[in-house]
Design an enzyme around this catalytic site. Structure first.
Site, PDB file in Angstrom:
ATOM      1  N   GLY A  51      58.999  40.688  26.924  1.00  0.00           N
ATOM      2  CA  GLY A  51      58.078  40.248  28.103  1.00  0.00           C
ATOM      3  C   GLY A  51      57.143  41.123  28.694  1.00  0.00           C
ATOM      4  N   GLY A  52      56.289  41.677  27.825  1.00  0.00           N
ATOM      5  CA  GLY A  52      55.476  42.713  28.398  1.00  0.00           C
ATOM      6  C   GLY A  52      56.002  44.029  28.205  1.00  0.00           C
ATOM      7  N   GLN A 129      62.425  42.614  33.691  1.00  0.00           N
ATOM      8  CA  GLN A 129      62.180  41.071  33.218  1.00  0.00           C
ATOM      9  C   GLN A 129      63.578  40.627  33.809  1.00  0.00           C
ATOM     10  OE1 GLN A 129      61.015  38.775  32.363  1.00  0.00           O
ATOM     11  NE2 GLN A 129      58.828  39.306  31.633  1.00  0.00           N
ATOM     12  N   GLY A 177      58.614  33.578  23.840  1.00  0.00           N
ATOM     13  CA  GLY A 177      57.662  32.491  23.065  1.00  0.00           C
ATOM     14  C   GLY A 177      58.122  32.217  21.630  1.00  0.00           C
ATOM     15  N   GLU A 195      49.186  33.614  18.061  1.00  0.00           N
ATOM     16  CA  GLU A 195      49.747  34.998  18.586  1.00  0.00           C
ATOM     17  C   GLU A 195      48.686  36.060  18.140  1.00  0.00           C
ATOM     18  OE1 GLU A 195      51.286  38.171  19.731  1.00  0.00           O
ATOM     19  OE2 GLU A 195      52.388  36.249  20.222  1.00  0.00           O
ATOM     20  N   GLN A 262      53.205  30.113  26.181  1.00  0.00           N
ATOM     21  CA  GLN A 262      54.211  31.376  26.499  1.00  0.00           C
ATOM     22  C   GLN A 262      53.710  32.631  26.324  1.00  0.00           C
ATOM     23  OE1 GLN A 262      58.694  31.100  26.626  1.00  0.00           O
ATOM     24  NE2 GLN A 262      58.578  29.123  25.862  1.00  0.00           N
ATOM     25  N   SER A 264      52.601  36.160  27.569  1.00  0.00           N
ATOM     26  CA  SER A 264      53.213  37.267  28.926  1.00  0.00           C
ATOM     27  C   SER A 264      52.171  37.380  29.949  1.00  0.00           C
ATOM     28  CB  SER A 264      53.545  38.479  28.147  1.00  0.00           C
ATOM     29  OG  SER A 264      54.842  38.414  27.476  1.00  0.00           O
ATOM     30  N   HIS A 266      52.238  36.528  32.760  1.00  0.00           N
ATOM     31  CA  HIS A 266      52.732  37.208  34.078  1.00  0.00           C
ATOM     32  C   HIS A 266      52.392  38.727  34.501  1.00  0.00           C
ATOM     33  CE1 HIS A 266      55.575  38.731  31.409  1.00  0.00           C
ATOM     34  NE2 HIS A 266      55.794  39.804  32.263  1.00  0.00           N
ATOM     35  N   CYS A 409      74.122  27.799  24.689  1.00  0.00           N
ATOM     36  CA  CYS A 409      74.688  26.658  24.838  1.00  0.00           C
ATOM     37  C   CYS A 409      74.507  26.284  26.373  1.00  0.00           C
ATOM     38  CB  CYS A 409      76.243  26.479  24.410  1.00  0.00           C
ATOM     39  SG  CYS A 409      77.024  24.870  24.455  1.00  0.00           S
TER      40      CYS A 409
END
Length: 555
Positions: A51-52, A129, A177, A195, A262, A264, A266, A409
């Site tokens: 996440g970055g 994150q 992602g 990507e 997806q 990153s 953000h 799950c």
């Protein structure tokens, strides 16, 4: 402050030999290390999990200090971790959490990337994150079922429940992602995912989340067309810039059947490659010219959203997958950036209303057979859920473990505590070779306030009310979770979310039975409570069915 150490290779211990004084402290120690396993983390030598810049510890000195503290922690002590740095050990009691974590939290007026980055560069803060800084990341599997459930629901709503011969276009093969291509194939669709980093493509190929790759759009489209014609789902990674590829698809008049993203986005400095830039230029300027990077990234995000809006207007089912791309485009001048919905209000909220969310567990033994046995136990205890059984069968067949063996799950209130108690009994009897830890993503029904993602478009307008994750963290602490975390900015970036996490250890003890029953009932119950308070009938019905005592809500 050392944030990059090329000599470090961290892997969690396995087996039953303890480094710490008990399993309640051995578990967070192993899970911290598992987060930084090179088969798990995106950039482990920089402490970046996903996440970055989502880190497991603030710097290597802090990592070493956390390890030392966990190793010596007594059964009635609690370690406090402030933005990835251990700051205190205090006497509490045996049923209290062994670790309490607060990451990235800022007073709201200062809760933005500029101020956070100043603190981060001074070594005063760390971006955690969601599961990076809370030590319960399990690789791309951690989001793959949620992504699968979303794609399946998209198929139900838009294609009569059949995605055969359909294809999804998306971007991003990072820690989150990277789940998309496998989730799409599991749901019956082919997937073309763009990507910009070859290393991320290679990791998804190595771990089985991606079938093949190319650096040619023509070749990628040929592969997708062949797979759709044959109705044999295939995932294809394309090396490139997702905004560029979307523009090219529009020029060619090619429409995907489903569209999301997806990347990153953000984090406009560390998470999104500007159009026209090489990865090497981006990496260099992320350090030397942050403002230039941010401005260029935001302009590219605006172009990205323009293309998505065009496809949306053409009738392509289009959804924001929670990376705050729409917000970034809105701030860059795209006034209608929110014309297409986020995935939670569009597809997932009914599950949240029943406390159903990303329940996960990890075998501290390191033995995949322990996961096979727990999979079987889930089927035994929830015998009539064919959809869940199908998921478990597909997961066993298709998901490669990263680091310690784990399973994700989606189950809800009334089932989580039963599964936890059953797992604890399996540890007690010796059926499992070592304890397991049970946790979840912060993306859950009662543990997050995120107006552009999990709490977007709440029925009563309470999208931004963040009392709920605070109450969730407090209740999990009082209930006896083994470690509890409270973060800011996960998923959507600084200023846009607050969220809480919990992990509990099944060590086979009778004391653990009591903690498990409390925590794994109360935690999902807060999600039912939160949605009942917002006026969702599904949640109020669930609350009544489960006998929840909600005095200001159920009258």
């Amino acid at each position: 402050m050392t944030r990059h150490d090329a000599t470090r290779v961290i892997r969690a211990a396995t087996g039953t030999t303890l480094t710490a004084k008990s399993w309640l402290t051995e578990a967070p120690l192993r899970m911290l290390m598992n987060n930084l396993d090179p088969d798990v983390a995106e950039h482990p030598q920089e402490l970046v999990v996903y996440g970055g810049i989502g880190r497991a510890a603030r710097d290597w000195e802090s990592f070493d200090a956390i390890v030392a503290a966990l190793t010596r922690l007594d059964e009635d002590q609690t370690l406090l971790v402030q933005s990835g740095k251990p700051v205190g050990v205090f006497r509490t009691h045996a049923d209290a959490p062994r670790v309490l974590i607060a990451n990235s939290n800022l007073v709201p007026r200062w809760a933005n990337w500029d101020h956070f980055s100043e603190l981060d560069q001074k070594g005063l803060a760390m971006y955690g994150q969601m599961t990076a800084g809370s030590w319960i990341y399990i690789g791309a599997q951690g989001i793959v079922q949620g992504t699968y459930e979303t794609f399946v629901e998209m198929g139900r709503q838009h294609y009569a429940g059949n995605l055969a011969g359909k294809w999804l276009f998306t971007g991003g093969l990072g820690g989150m992602g990277g789940a998309q291509p496998l989730a799409a194939v599991m749901a019956g669709a082919s997937c073309l995912v763009v990507e910009c980093r070859r290393s991320s493509i290679d990791m998804r190929l190595r771990t089985g989340y991606l079938d093949t790759w190319t650096d040619s759009l023509d070749e990628a489209l040929r592969l997708i067309e062949e797979s759709c014609t044959a109705k044999k789902p295939l995932s294809v990674g394309l090396l490139g810039n997702v905004a560029d590829v979307l523009d090219e698809l529009l020029l060619r008049g090619i429409k995907p059947d489903l569209l999301t993203d997806q990347t990153s986005a953000h984090d406009p400095v560390n998470g999104y490659l500007p159009q026209g830039w090489s990865v090497e230029e981006w990496d260099a300027k992320r350090v030397s010219a942050r403002k230039e990077v941010e401005a260029a990234a935001r302009e590219s995000m605006a172009n990205h959203i323009r293309a998505m809006l065009t496809f949306h207007a053409l009738g392509v089912p289009t959804v924001d997958y929670g990376n705050n791309l729409r917000q970034m485009a809105l701030e860059a001048g795209i006034d209608n950036a929110f014309d297409f919905p986020g995935f939670v209000p569009a597809y997932i909220r009914p599950l949240f209303c029943r406390g159903i969310g990303p329940f996960r567990w990890v075998a501290l033994s390191g033995d995949p057979d322990d996961i096979a046995k727990t999979d079987a136990k889930v089927k035994e205890l929830i015998p009539d859920d064919a959809h869940l059984h199908r998921w478990l069968d597909m997961a066993a067949e298709k998901i490669a473990f990263q680091g310690l063996p784990a399973r994700i799950c989606w189950v809800g209130l009334g089932d989580r505590h039963r599964l936890g108690l059953a797992f604890n009994a399996m540890v007690r009897s010796g059926e499992l070779k070592a304890p397991v830890v049970i946790g979840r993503d912060h993306l859950d029904s009662g543990s997050v306030a995120s107006p552009n993602r999990e709490t977007e478009a709440m029925a009563d307008g309470s999208d931004a009310v963040s009392d709920w994750p605070l109450l969730n963290a407090l209740l999990n602490t009082a209930s006896g979770a083994t470690w509890v975390s409270l973060h800011h900015g996960g998923g959507v970036g600084m200023g846009f979310s607050q969220h809480a996490g919990m992990v509990i250890v099944c060590d086979g003890s009778e004391a653990a039975d009591k903690r498990i029953e409390r925590v794994l009932w109360n935690d999902p119950a807060t999600g039912v409570m939160r949605h009942a308070d917002a006026g969702y009938a599904i949640a109020t019905d669930c609350a009544k069915e489960k006998g929840l005592d909600l005095p200001g809500i159920l009258r």
